[in-house]
Design an enzyme around this catalytic site. Structure first.
Site, PDB file in Angstrom:
ATOM      1  N   TYR A 185     -47.404  55.691  65.524  1.00  0.00           N
ATOM      2  CA  TYR A 185     -47.214  56.895  64.718  1.00  0.00           C
ATOM      3  C   TYR A 185     -47.629  56.654  63.266  1.00  0.00           C
ATOM      4  O   TYR A 185     -48.498  57.345  62.736  1.00  0.00           O
ATOM      5  CB  TYR A 185     -45.745  57.349  64.807  1.00  0.00           C
ATOM      6  CG  TYR A 185     -45.337  58.379  63.780  1.00  0.00           C
ATOM      7  CD1 TYR A 185     -46.019  59.586  63.658  1.00  0.00           C
ATOM      8  CD2 TYR A 185     -44.256  58.153  62.918  1.00  0.00           C
ATOM      9  CE1 TYR A 185     -45.642  60.536  62.706  1.00  0.00           C
ATOM     10  CE2 TYR A 185     -43.879  59.096  61.975  1.00  0.00           C
ATOM     11  CZ  TYR A 185     -44.573  60.282  61.873  1.00  0.00           C
ATOM     12  OH  TYR A 185     -44.210  61.211  60.934  1.00  0.00           O
TER      13      TYR A 185
ATOM     14  N   LYS B  38     -50.970  57.999  61.201  1.00  0.00           N
ATOM     15  CA  LYS B  38     -50.757  58.852  60.018  1.00  0.00           C
ATOM     16  C   LYS B  38     -51.431  58.227  58.786  1.00  0.00           C
ATOM     17  O   LYS B  38     -52.002  58.949  57.957  1.00  0.00           O
ATOM     18  CB  LYS B  38     -49.261  59.055  59.751  1.00  0.00           C
ATOM     19  CG  LYS B  38     -48.540  59.935  60.757  1.00  0.00           C
ATOM     20  CD  LYS B  38     -49.039  61.364  60.806  1.00  0.00           C
ATOM     21  CE  LYS B  38     -48.509  62.218  59.696  1.00  0.00           C
ATOM     22  NZ  LYS B  38     -48.964  63.635  59.820  1.00  0.00           N
TER      23      LYS B  38
END
Length: 495
Positions: free
Chosen positions: A242, A246
């Site tokens: 994640y 990002k």
């Protein structure tokens, strides 16, 4: 140069503006849309990019997953009979951030032309926030999706500002003060060289082709792609897929923005609404909530985390307010600015408080499960290091599991199902702890100078300071968790 102080009016900025919101069905997306409809009825147009999902059309998703939520009750009360007049300002656009041109080639070209000509700002909230996501999915949405959104913004005639919501945890496991500085293309957390987004895309394609060529089952492919993302993140120093994807999303839009004004919002752990549209609205389980939910429902008897460190939490409405103020402030500037929306610098919430508040709340208001049984909670065992957690797991679960395995063999596998279930549960807990560990033992403090400067742009007295509150110092954490967040969690999330 004028010595007069520069002020910004968010409401004036929103007047007659056309805004595209990508990711409007997400937690922050819904709150963002609700806030604009409630406080800025003079906005010209809100275009919401939504993907049709299974049997549901994009419009059905808007009615069920956005407008149908309790969150919109204040807007519905405010406008009453005139609600449809406000909703006429909303245009649902069937598209997909993972596709070139946001998948708009499939819609009528008139709507696309209208957007290209009229849009003033684009807000990208689309993300997969699952720490344990498949690498192909996370790269597609969090990294390449951000680039697709920016490319569309650059096609638009008068888009002045592109707001991208990232996460403060792109910093990985840094300790000390984390600054509001951008990540440049190819930058890594551990100094490893060779990070190349095109190469990552290529590796994903190759990995999928290999798996498909061997005839792997969908389940095997899913697990392999999750593990692959985790491994790629670790190569360059990020703790999970994640935050890695990002961070690459930030890199790609920073590199390709040209003279587009770029706002990158980096919230810490986002929790339920502090005040608006009403206190305690939430959805889904976030990092800190999984522990509270496990404890309140009687599934968890221990708290894992360094009680001397800080959980950087921030209510969702403050994140949305920061987005709105930054958008108005930055529309005229052709620069990239990063805003940490966090509390550790100004009003830290100590980990030691959480077990005590949770115990107080769930003993006062115990949860009743589906069978109608009241769940009684006890004092929490605090495990303040990973070795103490592993000892706890060994004594409470792994040794009994070994005993069960032996008994199962003696009884000719008659306990096979029980053994498998317990084994699966323990594996799940260990995997979750591995994923969450960087947050439970996080020693960074997020500098929020840029965000504090935003606050100074709002007149000290006046209606806008009341509407667009962004200062974490106004929060009393004990009261917030006891009377707002935990009740909201029980109402909206506990099933």
């Amino acid at each position: 140069m004028s010595s007069e102080k520069e002020f910004v009016s968010v409401l004036q900025y929103l007047d007659n503006k056309s805004i595209l919101v990508i990711g409007a069905a997400g937690f922050l997306g819904k709150i963002f849309v609700e806030k604009i409809l409630r406080v800025a009825p003079k906005v010209r147009k809100l275009y919401l990019l939504l993907r049709a999902s299974g049997e549901k059309s994009a419009t059905e998703r808007f009615n069920d997953e956005i407008l149908g939520k309790d969150l919109f009750k204040v807007v519905k009360e405010k406008y009453g009979q005139n609600l449809n007049l406000i909703l006429e300002k909303v245009t649902i656009v069937n598209g997909d951030i993972c596709l070139d041109n946001l998948g708009l080639n499939h819609i009528d070209s008139e709507l696309e032309d209208q957007m290209v000509q009229q849009l003033d700002a684009i807000i990208n909230l689309a993300a997969t926030t699952n720490f344990d996501e498949r690498y192909d999915v996370a790269l597609g949405i969090n990294t390449l999706g951000a680039a697709n959104a920016l490319n569309f913004a650059k096609r638009c005639a008068k888009v002045k500002v592109f707001v991208h919501v990232s996460t403060a945890y792109v910093s990985g496991e840094k300790s000390g003060v984390v600054m509001e500085t951008p990540y440049r293309m190819g930058e890594t957390l551990n100094g490893a060289i060779g990070l190349d987004i095109n190469q990552e895309q290529k590796l994903v394609k190759e990995k999928l082709s290999q798996l498909q060529a061997t005839g792997a089952s969908p389940e095997t492919i899913k697990k392999a792609m999750k593990d692959f993302g985790h491994a790629r993140a670790k190569v360059y120093g990020w703790p999970n897929t994640y935050v890695f994807t990002k961070a690459m999303g930030e890199m790609i839009i920073g590199a390709k923005r040209e003279d587009m004004s770029l706002v990158i919002i980096r919230p810490s752990i986002v929790t339920s609404t502090y005040k608006e549209p009403f206190p305690g609205w939430t959805e889904g389980i976030r990092t800190i909530d999984s522990i509270a939910a496990g404890y309140g429902t009687g599934k968890l008897t221990c708290f894992l985390g360094d009680i001397n460190s800080v959980s950087d939490v921030i209510p969702a409405d403050m994140v949305v307010n920061t987005m709105l103020v930054s958008m108005a402030a930055q529309a005229a500037r052709q620069e990239e600015t990063i805003y940490h929306v966090s509390s550790s610098m100004k009003n830290p919430f100590k980990n030691e408080k959480m077990p005590e508040i949770a115990y107080r709340y769930f003993t006062t208001k115990p949860w009743t499960n589906k069978e109608g049984k009241v769940v009684r909670v006890g004092k929490v065992d605090v495990l303040s290091s990973m070795p103490s957690f592993h000892r706890y797991m060994t004594i409470r679960y792994i040794l009994p599991l070994k005993g069960l395995e032996l008994l199962n063999m003696v009884l000719f596998k008659s306990l096979e199902k029980k053994f498998r279930d317990l084994n699966r549960k323990i594996s799940l807990v260990l995997r979750l702890v591995d994923l969450y560990q960087p947050y439970l033992f996080f020693y960074g403090i997020f500098d929020d100078t840029n965000t504090a400067n935003l606050q100074k742009l709002l007149p000290v007295t006046g209606v806008e300071t009341e509407i667009f509150y962004i200062d974490p110092k106004i929060i009393n954490w004990d009261d917030y968790f006891m009377y707002t967040h935990l009740p909201g969690l029980v109402k909206y999330v506990f099933k």
